[in-house]
Design a protein around this motif. Structure first.
Motif, PDB file in Angstrom:
ATOM      1  N   SER A 175       0.837  -1.187   0.000  1.00 43.47           N
ATOM      2  CA  SER A 175       0.000   0.000   0.000  1.00 43.47           C
ATOM      3  C   SER A 175       0.876   1.242   0.000  1.00 43.47           C
ATOM      4  O   SER A 175       2.109   1.165   0.014  1.00 43.47           O
ATOM      5  CB  SER A 175      -0.943  -0.011   1.207  1.00 43.47           C
ATOM      6  N   TYR A 176       0.243   2.403  -0.025  1.00 43.85           N
ATOM      7  CA  TYR A 176       0.955   3.672  -0.111  1.00 43.85           C
ATOM      8  C   TYR A 176       0.888   4.411   1.214  1.00 43.85           C
ATOM      9  O   TYR A 176      -0.008   4.206   2.023  1.00 43.85           O
ATOM     10  CB  TYR A 176       0.341   4.544  -1.205  1.00 43.85           C
ATOM     11  N   LYS A 177       1.864   5.268   1.413  1.00 40.77           N
ATOM     12  CA  LYS A 177       1.826   6.172   2.551  1.00 40.77           C
ATOM     13  C   LYS A 177       1.080   7.432   2.129  1.00 40.77           C
ATOM     14  O   LYS A 177       1.413   8.051   1.118  1.00 40.77           O
ATOM     15  CB  LYS A 177       3.246   6.510   3.009  1.00 40.77           C
ATOM     16  N   SER A 178       0.066   7.775   2.866  1.00 42.31           N
ATOM     17  CA  SER A 178      -0.751   8.928   2.509  1.00 42.31           C
ATOM     18  C   SER A 178       0.009  10.221   2.771  1.00 42.31           C
ATOM     19  O   SER A 178       0.505  10.459   3.876  1.00 42.31           O
ATOM     20  CB  SER A 178      -2.055   8.919   3.304  1.00 42.31           C
ATOM     21  N   THR A 179       0.109  11.051   1.741  1.00 45.42           N
ATOM     22  CA  THR A 179       0.742  12.352   1.843  1.00 45.42           C
ATOM     23  C   THR A 179       0.283  13.209   0.682  1.00 45.42           C
ATOM     24  O   THR A 179       0.004  12.693  -0.409  1.00 45.42           O
ATOM     25  CB  THR A 179       2.282  12.241   1.839  1.00 45.42           C
ATOM     26  N   GLU A 180       0.195  14.501   0.890  1.00 49.63           N
ATOM     27  CA  GLU A 180      -0.261  15.394  -0.161  1.00 49.63           C
ATOM     28  C   GLU A 180       0.712  15.434  -1.337  1.00 49.63           C
ATOM     29  O   GLU A 180       0.331  15.761  -2.458  1.00 49.63           O
ATOM     30  CB  GLU A 180      -0.458  16.808   0.398  1.00 49.63           C
ATOM     31  N   ARG A 190       2.257  12.922  -2.693  1.00 49.08           N
ATOM     32  CA  ARG A 190       2.391  11.615  -3.357  1.00 49.08           C
ATOM     33  C   ARG A 190       1.783  11.679  -4.756  1.00 49.08           C
ATOM     34  O   ARG A 190       0.591  11.933  -4.908  1.00 49.08           O
ATOM     35  CB  ARG A 190       1.688  10.527  -2.540  1.00 49.08           C
TER      36      ARG A 190
END
Length: 204
Positions: free
Chosen positions: A12-17, A19
């Motif tokens: 999965s991905y790390k949530s960040t603006e 990205r």
């Protein structure tokens, strides 16, 4: 006795603006690129940064990450691609892709992971999910909230056939990786989420 829930992680991905999010261009969007190995004449796939606009494009790095996400699917750079080609992974097609970033710079060193078949191996008795399947697809899909893997299904398969796969019969179709090759996906911006931590814990 195998404890499969401790052997696998979701990619999965790390949530960040900041990205980047892959968004297919019109030509690619017309193709079945997420489920079919396309003929060479249809390639490469082309994606833009769907998270960027004129106001926020300055927050994205000029050098894109090793792994980019398109929903639950991913595209990887050449280094990870070479490592994957050395492993026999059933139903996996690695398709060349171009990523066009927020500054219209073309990055042609990506490969999109397409799984031509999914593996339905989540346990209906132990997983938490909405009981009514969703319609409108070519198959049956459920909205799964938290997972347990089905021992009987995985016991029937050698490890070489289930080291990396796309989960079947779910709306999201997350990618799962076995601990034996999980290090290939330990990259910046990527979250390898153990089965037990996925769902309510990971997405509160």
């Amino acid at each position: 006795m195998n404890d499969y829930d401790s052997e696998y992680c979701f990619i999965s991905y790390k949530s960040t603006e900041s990205r980047p999010i892959l968004s297919a261009d019109a030509e690619t969007a017309a193709l079945a690129y997420t489920s079919e190995a396309l003929p060479l004449s249809s390639l490469p796939l082309k994606f833009k940064n769907g998270a960027a606009n004129d106001k926020n494009k300055h927050i994205f790095s000029e050098e894109p990450p090793e792994i980019l996400f398109h929903g639950s699917d991913i595209a990887v750079k050449a280094e990870t691609f070479k490592q994957l080609t050395s492993i026999e992974i059933p139903n996996l097609a690695l398709q060349p892709a171009i990523y066009i970033d927020q500054n219209n710079v073309h990055h042609g060193n990506y490969w999109f992971l397409t799984f031509t078949n999914k593996l339905d191996c989540w346990d209906r008795n132990k997983s938490l999910y909405a009981p009514e399947p969703l319609t409108g697809f070519n198959d049956i899909r459920y909205e799964v909230i938290s997972y347990h893997l089905d021992k009987a299904t995985l016991d029937s398969m050698p490890l070489t056939e289930r080291r990396l796969f796309k989960m079947g019969a779910t709306t999201e179709g997350w990618l799962l990786v076995h601990n034996s090759i999980a290090s290939l996906f330990k990259k910046t911006g990527v979250e390898l989420v153990p089965i037990k931590d996925f769902g309510i814990t990971f997405f509160p």
